[in-house]
Design a protein around this motif. Structure first.
Motif, PDB file in Angstrom:
ATOM      1  N   UNK A 164      49.759  49.089  57.674  1.00 35.10           N
ATOM      2  CA  UNK A 164      51.079  49.054  58.290  1.00 35.10           C
ATOM      3  C   UNK A 164      51.390  47.670  58.864  1.00 35.10           C
ATOM      4  N   UNK A 165      50.370  47.008  59.404  1.00 34.44           N
ATOM      5  CA  UNK A 165      50.570  45.652  59.940  1.00 34.44           C
ATOM      6  C   UNK A 165      51.022  44.704  58.840  1.00 34.44           C
ATOM      7  N   UNK A 166      50.357  44.761  57.699  1.00 41.74           N
ATOM      8  CA  UNK A 166      50.724  43.840  56.615  1.00 41.74           C
ATOM      9  C   UNK A 166      52.031  44.243  55.936  1.00 41.74           C
ATOM     10  N   UNK A 167      52.357  45.541  55.901  1.00 37.05           N
ATOM     11  CA  UNK A 167      53.675  45.951  55.406  1.00 37.05           C
ATOM     12  C   UNK A 167      54.765  45.368  56.302  1.00 37.05           C
ATOM     13  N   UNK A 168      54.539  45.459  57.598  1.00 38.61           N
ATOM     14  CA  UNK A 168      55.470  44.880  58.571  1.00 38.61           C
ATOM     15  C   UNK A 168      55.589  43.375  58.342  1.00 38.61           C
ATOM     16  N   UNK A 169      54.450  42.707  58.141  1.00 36.26           N
ATOM     17  CA  UNK A 169      54.456  41.267  57.914  1.00 36.26           C
ATOM     18  C   UNK A 169      55.222  40.877  56.667  1.00 36.26           C
ATOM     19  N   UNK A 170      55.059  41.662  55.601  1.00 35.35           N
ATOM     20  CA  UNK A 170      55.798  41.371  54.352  1.00 35.35           C
ATOM     21  C   UNK A 170      57.297  41.564  54.555  1.00 35.35           C
ATOM     22  N   UNK A 171      57.661  42.660  55.253  1.00 35.95           N
ATOM     23  CA  UNK A 171      59.085  42.926  55.489  1.00 35.95           C
ATOM     24  C   UNK A 171      59.726  41.819  56.316  1.00 35.95           C
ATOM     25  N   UNK A 172      58.958  41.244  57.240  1.00 31.47           N
ATOM     26  CA  UNK A 172      59.479  40.168  58.091  1.00 31.47           C
ATOM     27  C   UNK A 172      59.354  38.799  57.421  1.00 31.47           C
ATOM     28  N   UNK A 173      58.776  38.740  56.225  1.00 23.88           N
ATOM     29  CA  UNK A 173      58.611  37.470  55.528  1.00 23.88           C
ATOM     30  C   UNK A 173      57.508  36.605  56.107  1.00 23.88           C
ATOM     31  N   UNK A 174      56.519  37.239  56.769  1.00 24.07           N
ATOM     32  CA  UNK A 174      55.458  36.490  57.434  1.00 24.07           C
ATOM     33  C   UNK A 174      54.200  36.360  56.579  1.00 24.07           C
ATOM     34  N   UNK A 175      54.002  37.284  55.661  1.00 22.08           N
ATOM     35  CA  UNK A 175      52.865  37.226  54.737  1.00 22.08           C
ATOM     36  C   UNK A 175      53.377  37.551  53.343  1.00 22.08           C
TER      37      UNK A 175
END
Length: 394
Positions: A164-175
């Protein structure tokens, strides 16, 4: 103008009310005792509301600083409620940004469990690494360290949280990728889940309560155990219970929706508060608990505090009580719900099934049952709790 002393002294009432400070800043005091700083302002002709946090974590001086910062943004042509773009570099920064974004929809207990697992198992080894450079192998090694402790269930929970952390990061354009996607294929299977241990005869339930009365635990712990047995609520509801939720005249306890096992949308809607009719036996326990509090106990004080006044009774206190009473593996605090349902369905018959489910706060699965349960039906639910108290106390 408000002072910290006045804000601290503000007690809970049956309805929410405001204590005004200056320039639209006010402290909203809810019936549960929660105190939140709010600021009214107008943006492009529309009235809007900002929330700055809760007192005492945010004191009067800090609230005024936040108010000034919000007004400065408005003067600069920026809506102060507009979300600021997230900037993170490390995995720990990303994890904490995800936590802050999700925290509002979780109970305090769940939020503590989530952050605690990351701080214990992920951040010490991987927290300082660049989030976008983390590989699946990096995460797998951290997961296998949890498995090596024999905590396979915890390992699967942490894997889910990392995903969930990395899904959030992808959605925010952070990873750019989610390295947790395929971890499950290399992990040990989660152990099978088992129902909570619960007593299923009324004689055993009475015997357990009698054994608890002989224990050397704090009196409030023994009272909390008996009250939990009489109301069959979830432990989290009891731990967060404050005096403002009790109506002695109406013989009811209103559990706020925010402490029920509900979706976020329902948690924010007072229509989904759970009303628990209180038997005379339950009221007797509450009167005893009230006598053990200070004479000046406030409405927002916890009914069953732990050893520290402002902290709830420990999550494991009742489980440990039952273990000392000789019921290890036979009954746990959550087991009262199964005992209540099993014994009362046999005692009262199928025509009371909907009422027993409603008494437990369960939502019906069918349209007819759901509509039935949404109508309060206090009289029939009160009959259920009165009968339960009667047979439990014989």
């Amino acid at each position: 103008m408000l002072t910290n002393a006045a804000a601290k002294a503000a007690g809970a009432h049956s309805r929410a009310y405001k204590l005004h400070d200056q320039g639209g800043l006010h402290l909203l005091v809810r019936p549960t005792g929660t105190k939140s700083w709010q600021q009214k302002y107008r943006w492009r002709g529309r009235e809007k509301l900002l929330t700055f946090g809760q007192f005492p974590e945010v004191n009067v001086a800090r609230a005024r600083i936040l108010q000034a910062e919000a007004k400065e943004k408005i003067e600069q042509g920026v809506d102060p409620s507009r979300r600021v773009a997230i900037t993170v570099d490390t995995l720990e920064q990303l994890g904490r940004a995800w936590y802050r974004a999700k925290r509002g929809g979780w109970s305090a207990a769940h939020a503590g469990d989530v952050l605690g697992s990351l701080e214990r198992d992920i951040f010490p080894e991987l927290g300082e690494q660049t989030a976008d450079a983390i590989t699946s192998r990096d995460l797998l090694e951290a997961i296998r360290a949890i498995e090596a402790r024999g905590c396979r269930t915890s390992a699967h929970r942490v894997r889910q949280r990392l995903g969930e952390i990395f899904k959030f990061g992808r959605a925010e354009g952070l990873v750019s990728a989610n390295p947790a996607d395929d971890l499950g294929a290399a992990m040990l299977a989660a152990p099978p889940s088992f129902p909570h241990a619960a007593l299923t005869t009324i004689a055993d339930c009475r015997a357990l309560l009698a054994a608890c009365e002989l224990d050397e635990a704090r009196p409030l712990t023994i009272m909390a155990s008996r009250f939990l047995a009489l109301t069959a609520v979830r432990l989290a509801a009891l731990r967060g219970m404050v005096w403002a939720e009790i109506d002695f005249a109406a013989r009811t306890w209103t559990v706020p929706a925010e402490r029920m096992k509900l979706s976020r949308a329902k948690k924010d809607d007072a229509r989904f508060d759970h009303v628990v009719p209180l038997s005379e036996a339950a009221l007797f326990v509450l009167r005893g608990a009230k006598n053990m509090h200070r004479a000046d106990a406030a409405m927002h004080d916890l009914v069953f505090p732990g050893r520290v006044k402002d902290k709830p009774i420990g999550a494991g206190a009742l489980r440990e009580l039952y273990i000392r009473a000789g019921y290890a593996g036979r009954h746990v605090p959550h087991g009262w719900r199964a005992s209540f349902s099993t014994i009362l369905n046999e005692e009262m018959g199928p025509e009371w099934r909907f009422d027993i489910d409603a008494a437990l706060g369960h939502a019906g699965k069918g349209k007819v049952e759901a509509a039935y349960n949404r109508s309060v039906q206090l009289d029939r639910r009160r009959a259920v709790f009165d009968r339960w108290a009667e047979i439990l106390s014989i």
